[in-house]
Design a protein around this motif. Structure first.
Motif, PDB file in Angstrom:
ATOM      1  N   GLN A  33       0.852  -1.185   0.000  1.00 20.00           N
ATOM      2  CA  GLN A  33       0.000   0.000   0.000  1.00 20.00           C
ATOM      3  C   GLN A  33       0.896   1.247   0.000  1.00 20.00           C
ATOM      4  OE1 GLN A  33      -3.151  -0.393  -0.278  1.00 20.00           O
ATOM      5  NE2 GLN A  33      -4.071   1.605   0.135  1.00 20.00           N
ATOM      6  N   VAL A  34       0.610   2.152  -0.917  1.00 21.63           N
ATOM      7  CA  VAL A  34       1.398   3.379  -1.022  1.00 21.63           C
ATOM      8  C   VAL A  34       0.746   4.478  -0.195  1.00 21.63           C
ATOM      9  CG1 VAL A  34       2.265   5.142  -2.581  1.00 21.63           C
ATOM     10  CG2 VAL A  34       2.202   2.751  -3.316  1.00 21.63           C
ATOM     11  N   HIS A  35       1.548   5.203   0.536  1.00 22.94           N
ATOM     12  CA  HIS A  35       1.060   6.340   1.317  1.00 22.94           C
ATOM     13  C   HIS A  35       1.984   7.522   1.100  1.00 22.94           C
ATOM     14  CE1 HIS A  35      -2.004   4.159   3.588  1.00 22.94           C
ATOM     15  NE2 HIS A  35      -1.135   3.178   3.722  1.00 22.94           N
ATOM     16  N   LEU A  36       1.388   8.707   1.052  1.00 22.37           N
ATOM     17  CA  LEU A  36       2.138   9.955   0.988  1.00 22.37           C
ATOM     18  C   LEU A  36       1.830  10.753   2.239  1.00 22.37           C
ATOM     19  CD1 LEU A  36       2.324   9.052  -1.994  1.00 22.37           C
ATOM     20  CD2 LEU A  36       1.971  11.435  -2.636  1.00 22.37           C
ATOM     21  N   VAL A  37       2.864  11.341   2.816  1.00 17.50           N
ATOM     22  CA  VAL A  37       2.681  12.143   4.017  1.00 17.50           C
ATOM     23  C   VAL A  37       3.469  13.439   3.890  1.00 17.50           C
ATOM     24  CG1 VAL A  37       2.983  12.282   6.505  1.00 17.50           C
ATOM     25  CG2 VAL A  37       2.363  10.115   5.478  1.00 17.50           C
ATOM     26  N   GLU A  38       2.767  14.555   4.089  1.00 14.49           N
ATOM     27  CA  GLU A  38       3.406  15.866   4.032  1.00 14.49           C
ATOM     28  C   GLU A  38       3.854  16.304   5.427  1.00 14.49           C
ATOM     29  OE1 GLU A  38      -0.189  15.957   1.174  1.00 14.49           O
ATOM     30  OE2 GLU A  38       0.185  15.423   3.264  1.00 14.49           O
ATOM     31  N   SER A  39       4.827  17.205   5.449  1.00 14.37           N
ATOM     32  CA  SER A  39       5.269  17.833   6.696  1.00 14.37           C
ATOM     33  C   SER A  39       5.814  19.220   6.388  1.00 14.37           C
ATOM     34  CB  SER A  39       6.343  16.987   7.392  1.00 14.37           C
ATOM     35  OG  SER A  39       7.478  16.840   6.563  1.00 14.37           O
ATOM     36  N   GLY A  40       5.873  20.057   7.416  1.00 16.02           N
ATOM     37  CA  GLY A  40       6.476  21.372   7.258  1.00 16.02           C
ATOM     38  C   GLY A  40       5.517  22.533   7.242  1.00 16.02           C
ATOM     39  N   GLY A  41       4.223  22.271   7.289  1.00 13.72           N
ATOM     40  CA  GLY A  41       3.262  23.370   7.310  1.00 13.72           C
ATOM     41  C   GLY A  41       3.275  24.087   8.641  1.00 13.72           C
ATOM     42  N   GLY A  42       2.544  25.198   8.699  1.00  8.19           N
ATOM     43  CA  GLY A  42       2.472  25.940   9.946  1.00  8.19           C
ATOM     44  C   GLY A  42       2.020  27.360   9.730  1.00  8.19           C
ATOM     45  N   LEU A  43       2.250  28.178  10.755  1.00  5.23           N
ATOM     46  CA  LEU A  43       1.865  29.588  10.724  1.00  5.23           C
ATOM     47  C   LEU A  43       3.109  30.438  10.521  1.00  5.23           C
ATOM     48  CD1 LEU A  43      -0.184  31.898  11.243  1.00  5.23           C
ATOM     49  CD2 LEU A  43       0.344  31.649  13.687  1.00  5.23           C
ATOM     50  N   VAL A  44       3.027  31.381   9.598  1.00  2.00           N
ATOM     51  CA  VAL A  44       4.159  32.252   9.310  1.00  2.00           C
ATOM     52  C   VAL A  44       3.644  33.645   8.980  1.00  2.00           C
ATOM     53  CG1 VAL A  44       4.198  31.670   6.855  1.00  2.00           C
ATOM     54  CG2 VAL A  44       6.306  32.434   7.974  1.00  2.00           C
ATOM     55  N   GLN A  45       4.443  34.650   9.258  1.00  2.00           N
ATOM     56  CA  GLN A  45       4.056  36.021   8.917  1.00  2.00           C
ATOM     57  C   GLN A  45       4.306  36.294   7.439  1.00  2.00           C
ATOM     58  OE1 GLN A  45       6.205  38.599  11.654  1.00  2.00           O
ATOM     59  NE2 GLN A  45       4.432  38.684  13.012  1.00  2.00           N
ATOM     60  N   ALA A  46       3.558  37.223   6.904  1.00  2.00           N
ATOM     61  CA  ALA A  46       3.742  37.621   5.516  1.00  2.00           C
ATOM     62  C   ALA A  46       5.201  38.019   5.278  1.00  2.00           C
ATOM     63  CB  ALA A  46       2.819  38.765   5.167  1.00  2.00           C
ATOM     64  N   GLY A  47       5.738  37.555   4.158  1.00  2.00           N
ATOM     65  CA  GLY A  47       7.131  37.802   3.842  1.00  2.00           C
ATOM     66  C   GLY A  47       8.067  36.696   4.287  1.00  2.00           C
ATOM     67  N   GLY A  48       7.557  35.797   5.110  1.00  2.00           N
ATOM     68  CA  GLY A  48       8.367  34.709   5.618  1.00  2.00           C
ATOM     69  C   GLY A  48       8.455  33.537   4.652  1.00  2.00           C
ATOM     70  N   SER A  49       9.088  32.466   5.127  1.00  2.00           N
ATOM     71  CA  SER A  49       9.314  31.286   4.302  1.00  2.00           C
ATOM     72  C   SER A  49       8.917  30.011   5.042  1.00  2.00           C
ATOM     73  CB  SER A  49      10.797  31.179   3.921  1.00  2.00           C
ATOM     74  OG  SER A  49      11.220  32.283   3.161  1.00  2.00           O
ATOM     75  N   LEU A  50       8.550  29.012   4.271  1.00  2.00           N
ATOM     76  CA  LEU A  50       8.280  27.681   4.800  1.00  2.00           C
ATOM     77  C   LEU A  50       8.781  26.659   3.794  1.00  2.00           C
ATOM     78  CD1 LEU A  50       4.631  27.744   6.258  1.00  2.00           C
ATOM     79  CD2 LEU A  50       6.755  27.399   7.546  1.00  2.00           C
ATOM     80  N   ASN A  51       9.216  25.521   4.299  1.00  2.00           N
ATOM     81  CA  ASN A  51       9.632  24.434   3.428  1.00  2.00           C
ATOM     82  C   ASN A  51       8.757  23.214   3.698  1.00  2.00           C
ATOM     83  OD1 ASN A  51      11.856  25.803   2.214  1.00  2.00           O
ATOM     84  ND2 ASN A  51      13.043  25.467   4.079  1.00  2.00           N
ATOM     85  N   LEU A  52       8.072  22.748   2.672  1.00  2.00           N
ATOM     86  CA  LEU A  52       7.232  21.563   2.776  1.00  2.00           C
ATOM     87  C   LEU A  52       7.969  20.340   2.229  1.00  2.00           C
ATOM     88  CD1 LEU A  52       3.775  22.924   1.559  1.00  2.00           C
ATOM     89  CD2 LEU A  52       4.768  22.984   3.846  1.00  2.00           C
ATOM     90  N   SER A  53       7.703  19.207   2.848  1.00  2.00           N
ATOM     91  CA  SER A  53       8.262  17.944   2.391  1.00  2.00           C
ATOM     92  C   SER A  53       7.148  16.929   2.252  1.00  2.00           C
ATOM     93  CB  SER A  53       9.306  17.418   3.382  1.00  2.00           C
ATOM     94  OG  SER A  53      10.378  18.308   3.536  1.00  2.00           O
ATOM     95  N   CYS A  54       7.350  15.982   1.369  1.00  2.00           N
ATOM     96  CA  CYS A  54       6.372  14.902   1.182  1.00  2.00           C
ATOM     97  C   CYS A  54       7.146  13.623   0.896  1.00  2.00           C
ATOM     98  CB  CYS A  54       5.437  15.230   0.035  1.00  2.00           C
ATOM     99  SG  CYS A  54       4.349  13.876  -0.445  1.00  2.00           S
ATOM    100  N   ALA A  55       6.827  12.583   1.635  1.00  2.00           N
ATOM    101  CA  ALA A  55       7.511  11.304   1.473  1.00  2.00           C
ATOM    102  C   ALA A  55       6.517  10.219   1.084  1.00  2.00           C
ATOM    103  CB  ALA A  55       8.216  10.930   2.769  1.00  2.00           C
ATOM    104  N   ALA A  56       6.923   9.387   0.156  1.00  2.00           N
ATOM    105  CA  ALA A  56       6.109   8.245  -0.262  1.00  2.00           C
ATOM    106  C   ALA A  56       6.646   6.983   0.395  1.00  2.00           C
ATOM    107  CB  ALA A  56       6.136   8.094  -1.770  1.00  2.00           C
TER     108      ALA A  56
END
Length: 121
Positions: free
Chosen positions: A1-24
């Motif tokens: 069974q294949v599953h994908l899971v994301e990580s790295g979301g959250g709350l950030v102020q305008a102008g900021g940065s976030l890095n999302l990851s996804c693993a299968a």
């Protein structure tokens, strides 16, 4: 069974940065393509960025601010988001086109459950 899971979301102020990851995870033959979509509250889901064999595609609103990258060996896709705006607030989901075995000539689309990204003004 294949599953994908994301990580790295959250709350950030305008102008900021976030890095999302996804693993299968799971047993499969190969990944044909990878993409990130987002679903703002009350709006339709939209493509953010996609990558296939090193070729990338971006939506007009993220073209100069987001960077998608993939690592087939690690079975992961990443989304680097810079200069975030309140209108980037959404649930971000990864999608991969995966071939189950070498005999499967058509890739099946798999989705992660999504991760919330909230950008405050």
């Amino acid at each position: 069974q294949v599953h994908l899971v994301e990580s790295g979301g959250g709350l950030v102020q305008a102008g900021g940065s976030l890095n999302l990851s996804c693993a299968a995870t799971g047993s499969f033959f190969s990944i044909n393509d990878m993409a990130w979509y987002r679903h703002p509250l009350g709006k339709q889901r939209e493509l953010v960025a996609a990558i296939t064999s090193g070729t990338t595609v971006y939506s007009g609103s993220t073209q100069d601010r987001f960077v998608i990258s993939g690592d087939n060996a690690k079975r992961m896709v990443f989304l680097q988001m810079n200069s975030l705006k309140p209108e980037d607030t959404a649930v971000y989901s990864c999608q991969m086109g995966i071939r189950a075995t070498a005999s499967h000539t058509v890739a099946q689309a798999y989705w992660g459950p999504g991760t919330q990204v909230t950008v405050s003004s």
